[in-house]
Design an enzyme around this catalytic site. Structure first.
Site, PDB file in Angstrom:
ATOM      1  N   CYS A 385     -69.231 -16.890 -28.327  1.00 50.74           N
ATOM      2  CA  CYS A 385     -70.084 -17.625 -29.290  1.00 50.74           C
ATOM      3  C   CYS A 385     -70.838 -18.768 -28.624  1.00 50.74           C
ATOM      4  O   CYS A 385     -71.117 -19.786 -29.273  1.00 50.74           O
ATOM      5  CB  CYS A 385     -69.260 -18.186 -30.445  1.00 50.74           C
ATOM      6  SG  CYS A 385     -68.531 -16.946 -31.477  1.00 50.74           S
ATOM      7  N   ASN A 386     -71.113 -18.654 -27.340  1.00 50.63           N
ATOM      8  CA  ASN A 386     -71.837 -19.721 -26.641  1.00 50.63           C
ATOM      9  C   ASN A 386     -72.967 -19.073 -25.839  1.00 50.63           C
ATOM     10  O   ASN A 386     -72.902 -18.971 -24.611  1.00 50.63           O
ATOM     11  CB  ASN A 386     -70.874 -20.494 -25.739  1.00 50.63           C
ATOM     12  CG  ASN A 386     -71.513 -21.754 -25.152  1.00 50.63           C
ATOM     13  OD1 ASN A 386     -72.730 -21.812 -24.955  1.00 50.63           O
ATOM     14  ND2 ASN A 386     -70.702 -22.752 -24.869  1.00 50.63           N
TER      15      ASN A 386
END
Ligand SMILES: Cc1ncc(COP(=O)(O)O)c(C=O)c1O
Length: 467
Positions: A385-386
């Site tokens: 999620c980055n």
């Protein structure tokens, strides 16, 4: 032999043996090699006992009332608020604790209520979790300018000069993580004051930092601090916090009201007045049976000693990095490419890497995930999620990225093909309170035993459908 080398290099590990005793007792339910503390922490048996004892001791009711069951809940929730402030060394006159479902919920509270608009910018580091990146959609809708501060390879840090340049003297919000959930980089907390000096409010995301690092809000004074307690304490899930400066909260404009948030409201006159305190941000009924578990968890962690946990995480991270850097195939080529710093300076206990085959091709992270699982290891794989850190790690240019947005892609595999990425993500290992040298050794044995001199064959892997 390996352990002797480790102790030779990191002698302070010996000072943390108390954690081995706890692993054998309080954390004995860890039945395999758990290496995803940045995903979620692990809880002690004591935390579960405390929960059962509390619930079995009396009746707790919905906090929004005056009856004894309700008052019992309110008292414990308020006590938990005070415990959070104590843990962060925050002055209750300066900071408020708002309970949310998780760190993402805290980010959303800020994003939807921050007075974005022309003249108020949003500045973010490329290195941010999607729950912080998502704030840009509120900023975009309100007409704010958005600026991302890039990462510099190979360490994937942010140059301070670039932060200076991005924080032009305008008003707005600056959002960055105290620790990257991708690379483990710890960004300078001194940026908080720098941003204040330039007229910005600051959202400091400590979700990945707080589990093994102290935050002292009497020294560093960000305006908004999102936290997920399951990452720090392992239990409970479903409880997070937005710790916020009271003067910064006063700038927020909530887009709606809900049960629990209002001092007064009229249906006929379509009028409402929000509560004058932090409850204005707590929508509906709080998770009143689990919020008190945060207080117990914090006292548990404090009794163990955050410094002890920090030292253990530091030594294990150092050893893992040392070993990954020197892992070699028989032909002398490296087995591993690490994303982010390979030393311990200004970094936490999260290490992201990809395995390489003897010809230097990336071993698909989905294969590593499956094979690690069959060997009883919990690793994290993917993009975590980055996406900004991922784009920095693979050095993807803006032109490629714009193309993918223009032409539209439906799945993450489509996207990878379009921008020509060699992999959809990486492997992530992270340490915490119950990690041991034995865990690291099991991981290293697995990596060497499984991938040394083996080709990268991705045949038969299930497609990636999401990030
Ligand atoms: C740095 C960081 N920020 C925010 C979040 C979001 O946390 P949650 O999913 O608990 O809301 C995470 C979760 O992994 C994280 O690592």
């Amino acid at each position: 032999m390996a352990e002797l080398n480790f102790l030779d290099r990191y002698p302070s590990y010996r000072d943390t043996t108390r954690l081995d005793e706890l692993r054998a007792t309080e954390y004995s339910h860890l039945d395999h090699v758990y290496l995803d503390y940045t995903g979620a922490g692990v809880y002690a048996q004591a935390q579960l006992r405390a929960h059962h004892e509390r619930l079995g001791s009396r009746t707790f009711g919905n906090p929004h009332s005056e009856n004894p069951a309700s008052v019992a809940s309110t008292e414990l929730v308020d006590s938990a608020r005070r415990a959070v402030l104590r843990f962060l060394n925050a002055d209750p006159a300066e900071y408020a604790v708002i309970f949310t479902p998780n760190a993402s919920g805290a980010c959303r509270l800020v994003g939807e209520a921050y007075p974005f608009g022309r003249g108020r910018d949003l500045v973010m580091t490329f290195d941010n979790h999607n729950s912080v990146n998502g704030i840009r959609e509120f900023a975009r809708r309100a007409g704010s300018r958005r600026r991302y501060v890039p990462l510099v390879p190979p360490d994937l840090r942010v140059a301070s000069a670039a932060v200076d340049a991005a924080l032009k003297p305008r008003k707005g919000l600056f959002a960055f993580p105290a620790q990257s959930n991708f690379t483990g980089v710890q960004h300078p907390l001194s940026w908080v004051e720098k941003a204040h000096d330039n007229g910005y409010d600051v959202l400091l995301d400590v979700a990945a930092y707080l589990p093994a690092n102290p935050l002292d809000l009497s020294r560093v004074k960000p305006d908004f601090v999102p936290i997920s307690w399951y990452k720090v304490l392992g239990y409970p899930t479903g409880v997070g916090c937005l710790v916020a400066r009271r003067d910064a909260l006063a700038k927020l404009r909530r887009p709606w009201f809900a049960g629990g948030t209002i001092a007064a409201v009229s249906v006929g006159a379509e009028w409402h007045q929000l509560a004058p305190d932090e409850t204005a941000f707590e929508d509906g009924t709080l998770n009143f049976l689990h919020i008190p578990d945060v207080e117990f968890g914090l006292s548990w962690l404090t009794a163990i000693g955050p410094e002890l946990i920090r030292e253990r995480v530091r030594t294990l991270t150092g050893w893992l990095l040392d070993r990954l850097v020197v892992l070699r195939h028989a032909n002398g080529n490296p087995m591993c490419h690490i994303y982010g710093p390979t030393g311990l300076d200004h970094r936490g206990g999260t290490v992201a890497f990809n395995l390489l085959d003897p010809d230097g091709r990336i071993v698909d992270e989905r294969l590593v995930a499956t094979e690690a699982a069959t060997q009883g290891l919990s690793l994290r794989t993917g993009c975590f999620c980055n996406p900004g850190a991922g784009e920095g790690a693979f050095d993807i240019g803006r032109r490629q990225l714009r193309g993918s947005a223009r032409w539209g892609v439906r799945t993450i595999d489509d996207y990878l093909t379009m921008i020509g990425l060699p992999s959809g993500g990486a492997v992530r290992v992270s340490f915490g309170v119950a990690s041991t040298f034995g865990d690291v050794q099991r991981l290293l044995d697995f990596l060497e035993g499984t991938y040394r001199d083996r080709g990268a064959d991705a045949a038969g892997l299930a497609p990636r459908l999401r990030c």
